[in-house]
Motif scaffolding. Structure first.
Motif, PDB file in Angstrom:
ATOM      1  N   ALA A  14       0.822  -1.216   0.000  1.00 53.51           N
ATOM      2  CA  ALA A  14       0.000   0.000   0.000  1.00 53.51           C
ATOM      3  C   ALA A  14       0.849   1.255   0.000  1.00 53.51           C
ATOM      4  CB  ALA A  14      -0.928  -0.002   1.221  1.00 53.51           C
ATOM      5  N   ASP A  15       2.168   1.103   0.012  1.00 52.03           N
ATOM      6  CA  ASP A  15       3.048   2.269   0.127  1.00 52.03           C
ATOM      7  C   ASP A  15       4.156   2.268  -0.915  1.00 52.03           C
ATOM      8  OD1 ASP A  15       4.618   0.222   1.101  1.00 52.03           O
ATOM      9  OD2 ASP A  15       4.608   0.926   3.185  1.00 52.03           O
ATOM     10  N   GLY A  16       3.835   1.768  -2.098  1.00 53.63           N
ATOM     11  CA  GLY A  16       4.804   1.814  -3.181  1.00 53.63           C
ATOM     12  C   GLY A  16       5.959   0.859  -3.038  1.00 53.63           C
ATOM     13  N   GLY A  17       5.809  -0.190  -2.246  1.00 54.22           N
ATOM     14  CA  GLY A  17       6.849  -1.195  -2.117  1.00 54.22           C
ATOM     15  C   GLY A  17       7.743  -1.049  -0.903  1.00 54.22           C
ATOM     16  N   ARG A  18       7.463  -0.083  -0.052  1.00 57.58           N
ATOM     17  CA  ARG A  18       8.278   0.056   1.162  1.00 57.58           C
ATOM     18  C   ARG A  18       8.001  -1.091   2.138  1.00 57.58           C
ATOM     19  NH1 ARG A  18       6.909   5.357   0.055  1.00 57.58           N
ATOM     20  NH2 ARG A  18       5.166   5.353   1.538  1.00 57.58           N
ATOM     21  N   THR A  19       6.737  -1.499   2.212  1.00 58.52           N
ATOM     22  CA  THR A  19       6.365  -2.624   3.074  1.00 58.52           C
ATOM     23  C   THR A  19       5.409  -3.542   2.316  1.00 58.52           C
ATOM     24  OG1 THR A  19       4.466  -1.446   4.025  1.00 58.52           O
ATOM     25  CG2 THR A  19       6.588  -1.228   5.164  1.00 58.52           C
ATOM     26  N   TYR A  20       5.402  -4.803   2.725  1.00 59.48           N
ATOM     27  CA  TYR A  20       4.535  -5.814   2.128  1.00 59.48           C
ATOM     28  C   TYR A  20       3.823  -6.553   3.266  1.00 59.48           C
ATOM     29  CZ  TYR A  20       6.864  -4.945  -2.309  1.00 59.48           C
ATOM     30  OH  TYR A  20       7.341  -4.350  -3.448  1.00 59.48           O
ATOM     31  N   PRO A  21       2.704  -6.005   3.730  1.00 59.48           N
ATOM     32  CA  PRO A  21       2.079  -6.493   4.958  1.00 59.48           C
ATOM     33  C   PRO A  21       1.531  -7.915   4.899  1.00 59.48           C
ATOM     34  CG  PRO A  21       0.653  -4.904   3.855  1.00 59.48           C
ATOM     35  CD  PRO A  21       1.971  -4.852   3.155  1.00 59.48           C
ATOM     36  N   LEU A  22       1.294  -8.448   3.705  1.00 56.58           N
ATOM     37  CA  LEU A  22       0.731  -9.794   3.596  1.00 56.58           C
ATOM     38  C   LEU A  22       1.768 -10.822   3.152  1.00 56.58           C
ATOM     39  CD1 LEU A  22      -2.689  -8.884   1.907  1.00 56.58           C
ATOM     40  CD2 LEU A  22      -2.190  -9.207   4.333  1.00 56.58           C
ATOM     41  N   ARG A  23       2.990 -10.384   2.958  1.00 54.42           N
ATOM     42  CA  ARG A  23       4.036 -11.300   2.485  1.00 54.42           C
ATOM     43  C   ARG A  23       4.273 -12.392   3.532  1.00 54.42           C
ATOM     44  NH1 ARG A  23       9.167  -8.878  -0.589  1.00 54.42           N
ATOM     45  NH2 ARG A  23       7.457  -8.581  -2.097  1.00 54.42           N
ATOM     46  N   GLY A  24       4.285 -13.637   3.065  1.00 60.68           N
ATOM     47  CA  GLY A  24       4.471 -14.776   3.954  1.00 60.68           C
ATOM     48  C   GLY A  24       3.191 -15.290   4.583  1.00 60.68           C
ATOM     49  N   LYS A  25       2.088 -14.552   4.422  1.00 58.30           N
ATOM     50  CA  LYS A  25       0.827 -14.943   5.038  1.00 58.30           C
ATOM     51  C   LYS A  25      -0.107 -15.682   4.084  1.00 58.30           C
ATOM     52  CE  LYS A  25       0.965 -11.067   8.287  1.00 58.30           C
ATOM     53  NZ  LYS A  25       0.260  -9.858   8.795  1.00 58.30           N
ATOM     54  N   GLY A  26       0.328 -15.831   2.829  1.00 53.65           N
ATOM     55  CA  GLY A  26      -0.532 -16.483   1.849  1.00 53.65           C
ATOM     56  C   GLY A  26       0.036 -17.773   1.292  1.00 53.65           C
TER      57      GLY A  26
END
Length: 337
Positions: free
Chosen positions: A146-158
């Motif tokens: 949601a911030d242009g690639g600075r963070t990936y909040p769902l990475r590893g959760k899928g």
């Protein structure tokens, strides 16, 4: 005197014609009004697009836009087209959930939106070039930001959350689904027909399939009686009813399927809303209102309280929504006890 007599007869004829035309117009108007009809007793039919999922900015979308890279700030951790997202949609009040399918290299169907894997997952390539086992080893939350690639909040959760069609139908045997075929390949329709033919008739009757004409037509030919909505029929239904619906005539394209109507087009259709809904139900078709049409290939859903409030207060037809977690409770709270 003779000229005056002819003029009087002409005037009387014209007056008679105008009286007949006015009467006909009044009858036509009255015959397509809903204000004298009681609204259907049932609450609105809620169709959840992709289940509870991460929504995204739709401004400037193209067919190749990676929507996972432009999501809104997450308010939950659910990922589209997963069993958890579908379960949450039904819990929020959905009557039907829409999901996307792709055939796999080993003859199964994977439930996933994109044609390729790079946008949402840690995989690469075209979905249909992989086996189901390969696809189910991927992380379907890998690419969301949601911030242009600075963070990936769902990475590893899928990881492992991409279901097969069989897993969806096994998990929710009594639920209704709208299945979207993403290709233009007739063979995909024949393959899907083989999978759906194995279901019992009651479960199959709770399903509908839409997509391009080629695979949907092949499916219908291989599995007569399945409810389908090919893309051409969706367009023809809307256009032909707009032209001929004043007479009560229901075009063949509107029979036994879905009528998807943009919210800003619906008020201009003959008999909107209750008489139109009755006519469609008599033809075995579900009326579903989607978001306003603004040109292009993308249409939103009824996704906010403001969009819901623009519909007639007693509307009882279908609603297509990307925000079932909002719209489900809003519909329930707005109904009389």
């Amino acid at each position: 005197m003779r000229k005056r007599g002819r003029w009087r007869r002409t005037l009387r004829g014209l007056a008679g014609f105008l009286a007949v035309a006015a009467t006909g117009s009044m009858l036509l108007f009255a015959g397509n009004q809903s204000r004298w009809l009681e609204p259907p007793a049932a609450r609105p039919f809620l169709l959840s697009h992709r289940g509870v999922h991460q929504t995204f900015d739709t401004h400037g979308l193209r067919n190749d836009t990676c929507t996972a890279a432009r999501i809104h700030a997450p308010t939950h951790a659910l990922i589209e087209n997963t069993l958890d997202s579908m379960r949450a949609a039904f819990d929020a009040g959905a009557d039907m959930v829409e999901f996307d399918v792709h055939p796999t290299r080993d003859g199964a169907f994977a439930v996933f939106h994109d044609w390729r894997l790079e946008c949402r997952t840690d995989g690469r390539g075209v979905v249909r070039d992989h086996t189901l086992a390969q696809l189910q080893a991927l992380d379907v939350g890998h690419g969301y930001t949601a911030d242009g690639g600075r963070t990936y909040p769902l990475r590893g959760k899928g990881i492992g959350l991409m279901p097969s069609l069989a897993q969806v139908l096994d998990a929710f045997p009594a639920r209704r689904f709208l299945i979207h075929m993403k290709s233009r390949d007739p063979e995909e329709g024949r393959l899907l027909a083989g999978h759906l033919a194995a279901l019992d008739a009651a479960q199959r009757d709770r399903l509908a399939v839409y997509g391009s004409d080629e695979p949907v037509g092949a499916l219908e030919q291989a599995l007569p009686g399945i409810r389908v909505a090919p893309r051409r029929a969706l367009v023809q239904c809307l256009l032909r009813y707009a032209a001929l619906g004043w007479s009560g005539y229901m075009p063949e394209a509107c029979r036994g399927g879905l009528m998807l109507v943009p919210a800003n087009v619906a008020p201009w259709l003959w008999g909107w809303p209750h008489r139109l809904q009755r006519r469609l139900e008599a033809a075995g078709t579900q009326l579903v209102v989607v978001g306003p049409y603004a040109g292009g290939d993308f249409s939103s859903g009824i996704d906010s309280a403001e969009a819901l409030a623009k519909l007639p207060a007693d509307y009882r037809g279908g609603l297509w929504t990307n925000r079932i977690e909002r719209i489900g409770p809003a519909v329930r709270s707005g109904l009389p006890d």
